[in-house]
Design a protein around this motif. Sequence first.
Motif, short mmCIF file in Angstrom:
data_model
loop_
_atom_site.label_atom_id
_atom_site.label_comp_id
_atom_site.label_asym_id
_atom_site.label_seq_id
_atom_site.Cartn_x
_atom_site.Cartn_y
_atom_site.Cartn_z
N LEU A 9 2.13 -27.81 -22.02
CA LEU A 9 0.40 -28.10 -21.14
C LEU A 9 -1.06 -27.73 -22.59
CD1 LEU A 9 1.05 -29.02 -17.56
CD2 LEU A 9 0.75 -30.47 -19.35
N VAL A 10 0.11 -26.50 -22.81
CA VAL A 10 -0.83 -25.87 -23.50
C VAL A 10 -1.18 -26.34 -24.38
CG1 VAL A 10 -0.99 -23.09 -24.77
CG2 VAL A 10 -0.66 -23.68 -22.54
N LYS A 11 0.07 -26.68 -25.19
CA LYS A 11 -0.04 -27.56 -26.52
C LYS A 11 -0.68 -29.10 -26.65
CE LYS A 11 3.03 -29.15 -29.56
NZ LYS A 11 4.78 -29.33 -30.21
N ALA A 12 -0.19 -29.68 -24.94
CA ALA A 12 -1.31 -30.85 -25.00
C ALA A 12 -3.09 -30.88 -25.07
CB ALA A 12 -0.99 -31.40 -23.16
N THR A 13 -2.57 -29.67 -24.56
CA THR A 13 -4.61 -29.43 -24.33
C THR A 13 -5.63 -28.35 -25.60
OG1 THR A 13 -4.18 -27.50 -23.03
CG2 THR A 13 -4.69 -29.25 -21.79
N GLN A 14 -4.29 -28.16 -26.60
CA GLN A 14 -4.70 -27.30 -27.89
C GLN A 14 -4.98 -25.46 -26.88
OE1 GLN A 14 -7.23 -30.01 -29.87
NE2 GLN A 14 -5.53 -30.76 -31.60
N SER A 15 -4.06 -25.86 -26.00
CA SER A 15 -4.95 -24.06 -26.01
C SER A 15 -6.15 -23.70 -25.00
CB SER A 15 -4.91 -23.45 -26.68
OG SER A 15 -3.38 -22.94 -27.49
N PHE A 16 -6.56 -25.04 -24.33
CA PHE A 16 -7.23 -25.16 -23.62
C PHE A 16 -8.54 -24.69 -24.33
CE2 PHE A 16 -4.01 -23.43 -20.80
CZ PHE A 16 -4.21 -24.29 -19.54
N CYS A 17 -8.70 -25.95 -25.53
CA CYS A 17 -9.50 -25.65 -26.78
C CYS A 17 -10.86 -26.48 -25.55
CB CYS A 17 -9.22 -27.07 -27.48
SG CYS A 17 -10.25 -26.94 -28.80
N PRO A 18 -12.11 -25.43 -25.77
CA PRO A 18 -13.31 -25.85 -25.94
C PRO A 18 -13.87 -27.21 -25.38
CG PRO A 18 -13.87 -23.52 -27.12
CD PRO A 18 -12.19 -24.27 -26.98
N SER A 19 -13.43 -27.99 -26.66
CA SER A 19 -13.75 -29.81 -27.52
C SER A 19 -13.08 -29.98 -26.09
CB SER A 19 -13.28 -29.74 -28.56
OG SER A 19 -11.23 -29.44 -29.20
N ARG A 20 -11.81 -29.59 -25.87
CA ARG A 20 -11.25 -30.35 -24.80
C ARG A 20 -12.13 -30.66 -23.14
NH1 ARG A 20 -6.20 -32.99 -26.09
NH2 ARG A 20 -5.76 -32.97 -28.66
N ARG A 45 -7.42 -26.71 -14.08
CA ARG A 45 -6.26 -25.23 -14.39
C ARG A 45 -7.60 -24.04 -13.77
NH1 ARG A 45 -7.64 -21.08 -20.05
NH2 ARG A 45 -5.61 -20.37 -19.54
N SER A 46 -6.35 -23.33 -13.11
CA SER A 46 -7.64 -22.79 -11.86
C SER A 46 -7.89 -21.31 -12.60
CB SER A 46 -6.43 -22.26 -10.56
OG SER A 46 -5.82 -21.14 -11.16
N SER A 47 -7.79 -21.03 -13.86
CA SER A 47 -8.77 -20.03 -14.50
C SER A 47 -9.97 -20.38 -14.71
CB SER A 47 -7.27 -19.23 -14.38
OG SER A 47 -7.35 -19.80 -16.12
N ILE A 48 -10.92 -19.51 -15.33
CA ILE A 48 -12.10 -20.65 -15.92
C ILE A 48 -12.17 -19.71 -17.35
CG2 ILE A 48 -14.21 -21.28 -16.38
CD1 ILE A 48 -13.87 -22.00 -12.90
N ASN A 49 -12.19 -20.09 -18.86
CA ASN A 49 -12.53 -19.29 -19.52
C ASN A 49 -10.80 -18.77 -20.08
OD1 ASN A 49 -14.10 -20.84 -19.91
ND2 ASN A 49 -15.84 -19.35 -19.04
N GLY A 50 -9.74 -18.31 -19.31
CA GLY A 50 -9.18 -17.73 -19.53
C GLY A 50 -8.85 -16.38 -18.75
N VAL A 51 -10.48 -15.99 -17.88
CA VAL A 51 -9.81 -15.32 -16.66
C VAL A 51 -8.81 -15.85 -16.13
CG1 VAL A 51 -11.39 -13.27 -15.09
CG2 VAL A 51 -12.73 -14.96 -17.50
N GLU A 52 -8.59 -14.70 -15.11
CA GLU A 52 -7.18 -14.30 -14.24
C GLU A 52 -7.96 -15.17 -12.68
OE1 GLU A 52 -4.59 -12.49 -11.36
OE2 GLU A 52 -4.84 -11.42 -13.41
N ALA A 53 -7.62 -16.42 -12.05
CA ALA A 53 -7.87 -16.83 -11.81
C ALA A 53 -7.99 -16.34 -10.35
CB ALA A 53 -7.42 -18.70 -11.47
#
Length: 359
Positions: A9-20, A45-53
């Motif tokens: 899923l990291v790959k599917a979202t391009q590492s949670f790219c902001p453009s996605r 995703r439960s965490s926002i901007n990579g900050v631990e959820a």
Amino acid sequence: MVEFGYEQLVKATQSFCPSRLIGKGSHGAVYQGVLQDNRVVAVKRSSINGVEAQRDNLKKLENEISILSSLRQSCNVISILGASHDSVQNDKLLVMELMPNGSLHDLLHVAATPPSWPQRVEIALQIARAVQFLHESKPSVIHRDIKSANILFDSNWTAKLCDFGLAISPADSLSQATQPAGTIGYLDPSYTAPNKLSTKNDVFSFGVVLLEIISCRKVIDVTKAPASIVEWAIPLVKKQRVVEICDSRIPFPMYMESRIRRILSVASRCLSDKEERRPSIGEIIVAMETCSIEPVRSITTWNSVIQYLVQLKRRRKLSGEYCIRSAVYSTRQGEDVNSHVSTGKVVLLKEMLADVRLK
Ligand SMILES: Nc1ncnc2c1ncn2[C@@H]1O[C@H](COP(=O)(O)OP(=O)(O)OP(=O)(O)O)[C@@H](O)[C@H]1O
């Protein structure tokens, strides 16, 4: 339910790219993802901007995954495709169908073109069916956050109820201790303690959404008095001043007046102060289905008939001119005027028949 690999899923979202990023909610962010088999999905995703959820966000997403995976499929409830968990980052992911046409909130309050009246009736019915599906599931589910922002449209513009972060099953023993929650403006005022949890809380919120669909007024609008849509609309419904409630950006449809009256009367019953006076979702569906609209196909047919009559009128006018021109030409040539008049009529008749066949 499929358990996806976190890395997949990291790959599917391009590492949670902001453009996605599609949008952020109070308990997570939603991204567009493309799976290995090219399916385009939404990943919450439960965490926002990579900050631990935060624990609360994580619990809400876990709850959403658990409720959605316990439900059967319904055309008016978002479909879950799977989930994923990363213990290192303490992150949870929910994979669901992508709803590419935005929310009912945006359709009513942001879009440049307001929805038509038949569209509004259809959307209201689709939401009612979603609520019916939840309340009549075994065990039943109470959504607790029915609002226009949680109703999203799929690629066919079918409305689906989403965001099950607060959903709860009254059969679950935990529900006895769960504090009331929801969104201000839609929240049932009688839901003040855990033991007041009931399907009628959703019925109240549904009533607010009905008022919003018909009026396009924000549920809380501090620039108006009264600010609350309920306090503003219900006295008008009681006084039968229906036209004043209807969205004035599009003309009031006389041919749908009784349907709109009926929807507003359903809304008014849903918003009753006394919970026991509110109808069950089954009763709401019965009342609303009797006011549902003819399929769009019939409207198209009527449009074709009207267009055809307009064309016919134009052609008749043209035919008159054609006959006069023929007659003028004939008199110049010293021929019989009547023969040309009838030829003109035959040509016109042939064209009209071809026209009808094409339609
Ligand atoms: N399946 C989906 N497809 C497309 N967009 C989605 C999907 N699910 C949610 N969204 C969008 O992602 C954004 C965040 O959604 P989310 O459900 O997390 O929160 P929310 O409903 O906006 O807020 P809250 O949780 O505070 O009620 C919203 O703009 C929502 O419309």
